[in-house]
Each structure stands twice: as structure tokens, then as C-alpha cells.
Design an enzyme around this catalytic site. Structure first.
Site, PDB file in Angstrom:
ATOM      1  N   LYS A   1       0.838  -1.216   0.000  1.00 19.17           N
ATOM      2  CA  LYS A   1       0.000   0.000   0.000  1.00 19.17           C
ATOM      3  C   LYS A   1       0.871   1.265   0.000  1.00 19.17           C
ATOM      4  O   LYS A   1       0.664   2.165  -0.802  1.00 19.17           O
ATOM      5  CB  LYS A   1      -0.932   0.029   1.231  1.00 19.17           C
ATOM      6  CG  LYS A   1      -1.879  -1.153   1.324  1.00 19.17           C
ATOM      7  CD  LYS A   1      -2.759  -1.066   2.552  1.00 19.17           C
ATOM      8  CE  LYS A   1      -2.020  -1.096   3.870  1.00 19.17           C
ATOM      9  NZ  LYS A   1      -1.284  -2.340   4.164  1.00 19.17           N
TER      10      LYS A   1
ATOM     11  N   ARG B   1      -9.840   0.475   8.836  1.00 20.85           N
ATOM     12  CA  ARG B   1      -9.351  -0.872   9.131  1.00 20.85           C
ATOM     13  C   ARG B   1     -10.366  -1.668   9.932  1.00 20.85           C
ATOM     14  O   ARG B   1     -10.083  -2.820  10.287  1.00 20.85           O
ATOM     15  CB  ARG B   1      -8.080  -0.754   9.962  1.00 20.85           C
ATOM     16  CG  ARG B   1      -6.800  -0.991   9.205  1.00 20.85           C
ATOM     17  CD  ARG B   1      -5.709  -0.670  10.183  1.00 20.85           C
ATOM     18  NE  ARG B   1      -4.485  -1.347   9.986  1.00 20.85           N
ATOM     19  CZ  ARG B   1      -3.456  -0.832   9.321  1.00 20.85           C
ATOM     20  NH1 ARG B   1      -3.550   0.307   8.703  1.00 20.85           N
ATOM     21  NH2 ARG B   1      -2.337  -1.497   9.271  1.00 20.85           N
TER      22      ARG B   1
ATOM     23  N   ARG C   1      11.850  -5.496   4.660  1.00 18.37           N
ATOM     24  CA  ARG C   1      11.583  -4.070   4.382  1.00 18.37           C
ATOM     25  C   ARG C   1      12.541  -3.129   5.119  1.00 18.37           C
ATOM     26  O   ARG C   1      12.825  -3.293   6.286  1.00 18.37           O
ATOM     27  CB  ARG C   1      10.151  -3.721   4.792  1.00 18.37           C
ATOM     28  CG  ARG C   1       9.898  -2.214   4.729  1.00 18.37           C
ATOM     29  CD  ARG C   1       8.478  -1.864   4.883  1.00 18.37           C
ATOM     30  NE  ARG C   1       7.914  -2.360   6.117  1.00 18.37           N
ATOM     31  CZ  ARG C   1       6.614  -2.354   6.360  1.00 18.37           C
ATOM     32  NH1 ARG C   1       5.783  -1.904   5.463  1.00 18.37           N
ATOM     33  NH2 ARG C   1       6.162  -2.810   7.506  1.00 18.37           N
TER      34      ARG C   1
ATOM     35  N   ARG D   1      11.392  -0.748  10.812  1.00 18.76           N
ATOM     36  CA  ARG D   1      10.356  -0.275  11.730  1.00 18.76           C
ATOM     37  C   ARG D   1      10.323  -1.092  13.022  1.00 18.76           C
ATOM     38  O   ARG D   1      10.585  -2.285  13.008  1.00 18.76           O
ATOM     39  CB  ARG D   1       8.983  -0.361  11.031  1.00 18.76           C
ATOM     40  CG  ARG D   1       8.677   0.879  10.228  1.00 18.76           C
ATOM     41  CD  ARG D   1       7.496   0.746   9.316  1.00 18.76           C
ATOM     42  NE  ARG D   1       6.328   0.049   9.854  1.00 18.76           N
ATOM     43  CZ  ARG D   1       5.189  -0.080   9.201  1.00 18.76           C
ATOM     44  NH1 ARG D   1       5.066   0.467   7.993  1.00 18.76           N
ATOM     45  NH2 ARG D   1       4.180  -0.727   9.714  1.00 18.76           N
TER      46      ARG D   1
ATOM     47  N   ARG E   1       0.356  -8.854  13.288  1.00 14.74           N
ATOM     48  CA  ARG E   1      -0.315  -7.848  12.445  1.00 14.74           C
ATOM     49  C   ARG E   1      -1.113  -8.513  11.328  1.00 14.74           C
ATOM     50  O   ARG E   1      -2.198  -8.076  10.972  1.00 14.74           O
ATOM     51  CB  ARG E   1       0.710  -6.874  11.869  1.00 14.74           C
ATOM     52  CG  ARG E   1       1.052  -5.769  12.867  1.00 14.74           C
ATOM     53  CD  ARG E   1       2.345  -5.072  12.537  1.00 14.74           C
ATOM     54  NE  ARG E   1       2.408  -4.549  11.195  1.00 14.74           N
ATOM     55  CZ  ARG E   1       3.532  -4.465  10.482  1.00 14.74           C
ATOM     56  NH1 ARG E   1       4.676  -4.870  10.983  1.00 14.74           N
ATOM     57  NH2 ARG E   1       3.509  -3.973   9.278  1.00 14.74           N
TER      58      ARG E   1
END
Ligand code: AP5
Ligand code: ZN
Length: 222
Positions: free
Chosen positions: A14, A89, A128, A161, A172
Site C-alpha cells: 500500500k 481498518r 523491508r 520499523r 499484524r
């Protein structure tokens, strides 16, 4: 005038897609995860409130998130539309968004859903790296920077992160399937959901997203 809700699990792409799309479409990006992270960095009251939820991989309570989006949507740059990334969400957030937009005589026009299978979501999150200055995301294998640990665009350091630990990543994804996936039917029933295969190259996903958004704009102006 286009209000786009971009959906997809954690790591579906996203953020990657939203940044390019917003530039091409001239829309502001409203990414609730980024807004929370800004508040964390600046150690605001909102940031302190969000920290425990985010680091545990749980959703920040709806009333906090909706309040933050309401403030953001009221700014002048959203008068001609916006791209929402990571919001809504939950069904209750989606209802709240409908009310907020109705107050502006507006509504959600299209909900592209970037579909990626859970195994690949995990691989995406595990590799990531994010730029500390511009927020651009990279992947060690799928989308590496030219130089290790350095952003191609501005030379700033890349970081991982806090919520990208192995345990939190799994949580998650589970939270997504439990609390957010029901929104797919919510938007399907409204005739707004368009599924995109997110397991293609970043460029191909981008191309298909642009196509469906432009097609929805065209249908409304015809
Ligand atoms: P948020 O920041 O929204 O995280 P997320 O939804 O988990 O999504 P991600 O940012 O992890 O993934 P992405 O889909 O943007 O993927 P990306 O482009 O980075 O939320 C974080 C937290 O904030 C939540 O857990 C919650 O606590 C809180 N929060 C936020 N919104 C909230 C809300 N509305 N309500 C309550 N709480 C909220 O890509 C991932 C990786 O894959 C990258 O490395 C990238 O380079 C790579 N990649 C992307 N596309 C491709 C491709 N096509 N091929 C190969 N690699 C690709
Ligand atoms: Zn950068």
C-alpha cells in the site's frame, strides 16, 4: 474529485504504491500508520497513546484514529479528494469515514484491494527497509537500494520499523484477517471493491491501480 481507499494486508505494498499514485494523481496521501509514526517521533500525546498498540501490532482504538483522520481530512488539500492508505481498518472506521465524507457532500469512490497471500506478506515485511527522511520503502531482495542502507533519492539512512519484529509481523497479519478483512465484503456490497493481483512487479501493480482509478473517474464524469 476522487476519494480512494487503498486496501491490502500488512506488506501488500500500500505505502509503496500510494506514494507513486498520489504524485501521479495529484492527491494527498492519508496514511494513518505514517501519521502515527510522525506522532511517535515527535513524542506527542497521540504518539504516546498509539505506541503500545503499534509496537504490539494491535490496532489503535477507533475513536483515536477517527479523530486524527477527521482533522486531516478537514485540511484544504483534501477538498479535491484524497488517497487513504491503512484507513479504514474496521467496520466502525468505515462507517465513520462515510459520515465524515457525507459532511463534505462526498463519498468513497473506489476501493482497490491489493491482494497478496499471507506467506508472501511475511517475506515482504521481513525484508523491508524505510528511508528515515522521505519514507520511501525498499526491500533487501525485491526492491533493493543502489547502495546498502542508503536511500536512492536523498542519501539518508534506511531503518527497520519497530513493529517489524518476526512476532509482531505475524500478529499484524492475524489482526488484519480478523478485524480488517471483513471490510472487503463491506465495500464489495457497495460495489466499490476492485481486486488487483499484488504478487506482480511494483510497476505492473501501479499500472493496474492507475487504470482502475482513472476508469472510475471516467465513469463518473461521463
Ligand atoms: P501501517 O503503517 O498502515 O502498516 P500496515 O498496514 O501493516 O502496512 P505496511 O506499512 O506494513 O505495509 P504496506 O502495505 O504499506 O507495504 P509496503 O509498501 O511497505 O500500520 C502500522 C500500525 O499503525 C498498525 O499495526 C496499527 O497499530 C496502527 N494503525 C495504522 N492505521 C490504523 C487504523 N486505521 N486503525 C488502527 N490502527 C492503525 O511494502 C512492504 C515491502 O514489500 C517493502 O519492502 C516493499 O519494498 C516490498 N514490495 C511492495 N510491493 C512489492 C511488489 N509488487 N513486489 C515486490 N516487493 C514489493
Ligand atoms: Zn529517502
Amino acid at each position: 474529485m476522487t476519494y480512494v481507499v487503498l486496501m491490502g494486508g500488512p506488506g501488500a505494498g500500500k505505502g509503496t504504491q500510494a506514494k507513486i499514485l498520489c504524485k501521479k494523481l495529484g492527491l494527498p496521501q492519508i496514511a494513518t500508520g505514517d501519521l502515527f509514526r510522525e506522532n511517535l517521533r515527535e513524542n506527542t500525546e497521540l504518539g504516546q497513546l498509539a505506541r503500545t498498540y503499534m509496537n504490539g501490532g494491535d490496532l489503535v482504538p477507533d475513536e483515536v484514529t477517527v479523530g486524527m483522520v477527521k482533522e486531516r481530512l478537514s485540511r484544504p488539500d483534501c477538498a479535491n479528494g484524497a488517497l487513504l492508505d491503512g484507513f479504514p481498518r474496521t467496520i466502525s472506521q468505515a462507517d465513520a469515514l462515510e459520515t465524515l465524507l457525507a459532511e463534505m457532500d462526498e463519498r468513497v469512490h473506489i476501493v482497490p484491494y491489493i491482494h497478496v497471500n499471507p506467506d508472501l506478506l511475511l517475506q515482504r515485511l521481513a525484508g523491508r527497509w524505510t528511508c528515515s527522511a522521505c519514507g520511501r520503502v525498499y526491500h533487501v531482495l525485491f526492491n533493493p537500494p543502489k547502495q546498502d542502507g542508503i536511500c536512492d533519492l536523498d542519501g539518508s539512512a534506511l531503518y527497520q520499523r519497530d513493529d517489524d519484529t518476526a512476532e509482531t509481523q505475524k500478529h499484524r497479519i492475524a489482526v488484519y484477517f480478523k478485524q480488517t478483512a471483513p471490510l472487503l465484503d463491506y465495500y464489495k456490497n457497495k460495489g466499490l471493491l476492485v481486486e488487483i493481483n499484488g504478487e506482480q512487479s511494483i510497476e505492473q501493480v501501479q499500472k493496474e491501480l492507475l487504470q482502475v482509478i482513472k476508469e472510475s473517474d471516467r465513469q463518473r464524469t461521463d
